[in-house]
Design an enzyme around this catalytic site. Structure first.
Site, PDB file in Angstrom:
ATOM      1  CB  VAL A  18      48.119  20.451 104.612  1.00 16.58           C
ATOM      2  CG1 VAL A  18      46.648  20.123 104.087  1.00 16.58           C
ATOM      3  CG2 VAL A  18      46.985  21.456 105.691  1.00 16.58           C
ATOM      4  CE  LYS A 107      47.699  30.667 106.532  1.00 14.58           C
ATOM      5  NZ  LYS A 107      47.155  28.855 107.135  1.00 14.58           N
ATOM      6  CD  GLU A 131      37.741  26.654  98.758  1.00 10.71           C
ATOM      7  OE1 GLU A 131      36.426  27.082  97.035  1.00 10.71           O
ATOM      8  OE2 GLU A 131      37.262  27.429  99.154  1.00 10.71           O
ATOM      9  N   GLY A 189      47.877  22.458 121.528  1.00  7.49           N
ATOM     10  CA  GLY A 189      48.090  22.501 119.779  1.00  7.49           C
ATOM     11  C   GLY A 189      47.019  23.853 119.011  1.00  7.49           C
ATOM     12  CD  GLU A 192      52.282  26.885 114.671  1.00 10.95           C
ATOM     13  OE1 GLU A 192      53.284  27.145 115.210  1.00 10.95           O
ATOM     14  OE2 GLU A 192      51.254  26.905 114.440  1.00 10.95           O
ATOM     15  CG  ASP A 203      46.290  33.228 110.657  1.00 11.29           C
ATOM     16  OD1 ASP A 203      46.958  32.271 109.280  1.00 11.29           O
ATOM     17  OD2 ASP A 203      45.350  32.939 110.100  1.00 11.29           O
ATOM     18  CE  LYS A 207      43.908  31.938 107.305  1.00 13.39           C
ATOM     19  NZ  LYS A 207      43.620  31.481 109.043  1.00 13.39           N
TER      20      LYS A 207
HETATM   21  P1  NAP Z   1      53.792  21.870 107.544  1.00 10.18           P
HETATM   22  O1  NAP Z   1      52.899  20.819 108.643  1.00 10.18           O
HETATM   23  O2  NAP Z   1      55.170  22.635 107.867  1.00 10.18           O
HETATM   24  O3  NAP Z   1      54.160  21.052 106.410  1.00 10.18           O
HETATM   25  C1  NAP Z   1      55.201  21.312 105.186  1.00 10.18           C
HETATM   26  C2  NAP Z   1      55.704  20.436 104.675  1.00 10.18           C
HETATM   27  O4  NAP Z   1      56.782  21.653 103.938  1.00 10.18           O
HETATM   28  C3  NAP Z   1      56.598  19.780 105.222  1.00 10.18           C
HETATM   29  O5  NAP Z   1      56.492  18.344 104.223  1.00 10.18           O
HETATM   30  C4  NAP Z   1      58.022  19.919 104.353  1.00 10.18           C
HETATM   31  O6  NAP Z   1      58.970  18.986 104.249  1.00 10.18           O
HETATM   32  C5  NAP Z   1      57.552  20.609 104.019  1.00 10.18           C
HETATM   33  N1  NAP Z   1      58.880  22.313 103.314  1.00 10.18           N
HETATM   34  C6  NAP Z   1      59.149  23.123 104.380  1.00 10.18           C
HETATM   35  N2  NAP Z   1      59.808  23.411 103.333  1.00 10.18           N
HETATM   36  C7  NAP Z   1      61.014  23.176 102.491  1.00 10.18           C
HETATM   37  C8  NAP Z   1      61.273  22.979 101.029  1.00 10.18           C
HETATM   38  N3  NAP Z   1      62.426  24.151 101.044  1.00 10.18           N
HETATM   39  N4  NAP Z   1      61.749  21.795 100.888  1.00 10.18           N
HETATM   40  C9  NAP Z   1      60.670  21.210 100.788  1.00 10.18           C
HETATM   41  N5  NAP Z   1      60.540  20.799 101.841  1.00 10.18           N
HETATM   42  C10 NAP Z   1      59.822  21.845 102.884  1.00 10.18           C
HETATM   43  O7  NAP Z   1      52.500  23.271 107.162  1.00 10.18           O
HETATM   44  P2  NAP Z   1      50.841  22.251 107.052  1.00 10.18           P
HETATM   45  O8  NAP Z   1      50.143  22.756 108.168  1.00 10.18           O
HETATM   46  O9  NAP Z   1      50.545  21.318 106.111  1.00 10.18           O
HETATM   47  O10 NAP Z   1      51.245  23.890 105.763  1.00 10.18           O
HETATM   48  C11 NAP Z   1      51.214  24.255 105.195  1.00 10.18           C
HETATM   49  C12 NAP Z   1      50.627  24.716 104.300  1.00 10.18           C
HETATM   50  O11 NAP Z   1      49.031  24.971 104.097  1.00 10.18           O
HETATM   51  C13 NAP Z   1      50.789  26.778 104.589  1.00 10.18           C
HETATM   52  O12 NAP Z   1      50.924  27.310 103.520  1.00 10.18           O
HETATM   53  C14 NAP Z   1      49.940  26.948 105.106  1.00 10.18           C
HETATM   54  O13 NAP Z   1      49.758  28.218 105.559  1.00 10.18           O
HETATM   55  C15 NAP Z   1      48.820  25.722 105.191  1.00 10.18           C
HETATM   56  N6  NAP Z   1      47.206  25.397 105.444  1.00 10.18           N
HETATM   57  C16 NAP Z   1      47.715  25.610 106.671  1.00 10.18           C
HETATM   58  C17 NAP Z   1      46.075  24.397 107.530  1.00 10.18           C
HETATM   59  C18 NAP Z   1      46.659  23.730 108.534  1.00 10.18           C
HETATM   60  O14 NAP Z   1      45.707  23.635 109.375  1.00 10.18           O
HETATM   61  N7  NAP Z   1      47.919  23.326 108.590  1.00 10.18           N
HETATM   62  C19 NAP Z   1      44.891  25.004 107.416  1.00 10.18           C
HETATM   63  C20 NAP Z   1      45.406  26.001 106.146  1.00 10.18           C
HETATM   64  C21 NAP Z   1      46.399  25.857 105.192  1.00 10.18           C
HETATM   65  P3  NAP Z   1      59.376  18.248 105.976  1.00 10.18           P
HETATM   66  O15 NAP Z   1      58.340  17.169 106.246  1.00 10.18           O
HETATM   67  O16 NAP Z   1      61.191  17.273 105.135  1.00 10.18           O
HETATM   68  O17 NAP Z   1      60.391  19.161 107.416  1.00 10.18           O
END
Ligand code: NAP
Length: 437
Positions: A18, A107, A131, A189, A192, A203, A207
């Site tokens: 994201v 969430k 949101e 994909g 997980e 999850d 929500k």
């Molecule tokens: P993600 O792909 O796992 O990305 C997490 C990011 O945060 C990575 O860039 C990671 O850095 C960074 N990060 C994690 N821990 C860190 C730390 N301790 N210090 C600094 N940086 C840190 O996650 P995502 O899928 O984008 O999701 C992000 C949020 O959006 C989550 O809360 C998720 O529940 C929510 N969300 C996601 C989706 C979806 O479709 N993916 C949908 C709705 C809501 P590195 O890249 O360097 O490891």
């Protein structure tokens, strides 16, 4: 004519699925967003864990840092897209306490530490936007928080987890088995490597807690959400549902309950696989899509439908929040706190009244149905439909599928326990609730 906007400093924490899309869109559409927000949005930096990790978008290297705390200092808007509890929680609290408005899609954090974060924002007059935390790209937080603030929500039924909807949909439409579809979902994909959070309903429960808190103006702790997953749903249960005119969906149900004697109100928040009539709008939600069906006293039935996940889709909801935060920042004044003053009690699942479908494996001999019917009647559960099919290879066992009229969950579950102990059934195959009637 070029308009000189006030410049706002925006800090982004996380550049994963994201975050990288949020950064790319913010940089690509900066001028347009400035016109909408009435402020120039300067992306001051992006905090990540690993500076050398590959990114899904082509982003300037000099924006990246591993020092989130320094990045937050002096920011007007902080976007948290790291996920998890720590350090996301500490960073959000630091941002709020240093005068920023915050945007998060987290969430897990809001469902477990939401009260603490909203309280911290209230203390300093900051605003928390989220949101993207409930159903990805689907606008549902703002409708519940603002558009329906003048109405009374009776019930929400949400398909809020794309992975489980994908699995159940393929089991229903192709007659495939759970393990086979889960393996496909992992390969594509959608799921997980460790699918527990999705298939066990964790999850969806997070929500549900967020949606119920908003809909009923009440703080709903995550541990008050009743949760069941979909791992027990097999082909036989799917087939029985289909024959009875239903589809099985993992639903997050948030419902206002009224005690028939005292008229006292409470709420029920629950996640479980449920039978939904094929005529209900939620039955037509296919694949990994999400939908939230809201029943409100004055507005009637509303359905919000779309992509519940995906990097760029979710980034749309996050950027909507960023524009709102910028507008508020420019307008000044204190943020609008969460409305939790209704303070309704969360009732145990035993207080819920629905219809049920009970599937029993029984010996195929005279008298069994009469015995089961007798136990149900003693337990104040009345039968609406019965279907019996021979199931064993030797035709010695049969499947008895009983549809009930509305009954109290507590009565139903005690009655099913008595049926299981009665000696007339080989096995209670499943007990599913019927929702949306
Ligand atoms: P993600 O792909 O796992 O990305 C997490 C990011 O945060 C990575 O860039 C990671 O850095 C960074 N990060 C994690 N821990 C860190 C730390 N301790 N210090 C600094 N940086 C840190 O996650 P995502 O899928 O984008 O999701 C992000 C949020 O959006 C989550 O809360 C998720 O529940 C929510 N969300 C996601 C989706 C979806 O479709 N993916 C949908 C709705 C809501 P590195 O890249 O360097 O490891």
């Amino acid at each position: 004519m070029t308009v000189e906007y006030r410049r706002l400093r925006v800090a982004l924490l996380g550049a994963g699925s994201v975050g990288s899309q949020v950064a790319a869109l913010l940089l690509r559409h900066g001028d347009e967003l400035a016109d909408r927000a009435g402020a120039a949005l300067d992306l001051a930096g992006i905090a990540v864990r690993d500076l050398d990790a590959p990114r899904e978008a082509d982003l300037p290297k000099d924006l990246f840092t591993t020092d989130a705390e320094t990045l937050i200092v002096g920011s007007d808007i902080v976007i948290e897209l790291m996920g998890g509890i720590e350090p996301a929680r500490s960073h959000l609290l630091q941002a709020i306490n240093s005068g920023a408005d915050v945007v998060t899609a987290n969430k897990a954090l809001l469902a477990t530490h939401g009260a603490e974060i909203f309280e911290a924002a209230d203390q300093v007059g900051a605003q928390v936007y989220y949101e993207a935390a409930a159903a990805g790209a689907i606008p549902i937080i703002r409708p519940l928080r603002d558009s329906l603030a003048g109405d009374r929500v009776r019930r929400i039924m949400g398909i809020v987890n794309g992975t489980t909807n994908y699995i159940l949909d393929r089991m229903d439409t192709e007659g495939a088995g759970f393990a086979e579809v889960l393996a496909d979902a992992q390969r594509l994909g959608y799921a997980e490597a460790d699918p527990t959070a999705d298939v066990e309903g964790y999850d969806a429960a997070q929500k549900a807690a967020i949606l119920a808190s908003l809909a009923f103006h009440t703080t709903v702790p995550l541990d008050a959400v009743h949760r069941e997953g979909i791992t027990s749903i097999d082909k036989g249960i799917m087939d029985a549902a289909r024959r009875a005119g239903y589809v099985i969906k993992l639903l997050a149900v948030c419902e206002r309950l009224v005690d028939p004697d005292t008229e006292a109100e409470s709420i029920s928040v629950r996640v479980y696989p449920a039978l939904v009539s094929r005529a209900h709008p939620l039955a037509s939600v296919h694949g990994a899509n999400n939908a939230v069906f809201v029943e409100a006293e004055a507005a009637g039935d509303l359905m919000f439908y779309g992509a519940g996940a995906g990097g760029v889709q979710t980034a749309s909801a996050v950027l909507g929040d960023v524009v709102s935060a910028a507008r508020r920042h420019i307008a000044g004044g204190v943020g609008v706190g969460e409305s939790t003053r209704a303070g309704l009690a969360v009732a145990p699942v035993g207080r819920v009244v629905t219809r049920y479908q009970i599937t029993l494996e029984v010996e195929d001999r005279p008298g069994v149905l009469a015995k089961v019917a007798g136990i149900l009647s003693e337990g104040r559960v009345s039968i609406a439909t019965v279907e019996q099919t021979v199931s064993g290879e030797d035709a010695a066992t049969a499947l008895l599928v009983i549809g009930t009229h509305k009954a109290l969950e507590q009565d139903l579950s005690e009655t099913v326990d008595r049926i299981a102990a009665s000696g007339v059934v080989e096995r209670v195959v499943s007990v599913l609730r019927v929702e949306g009637e």
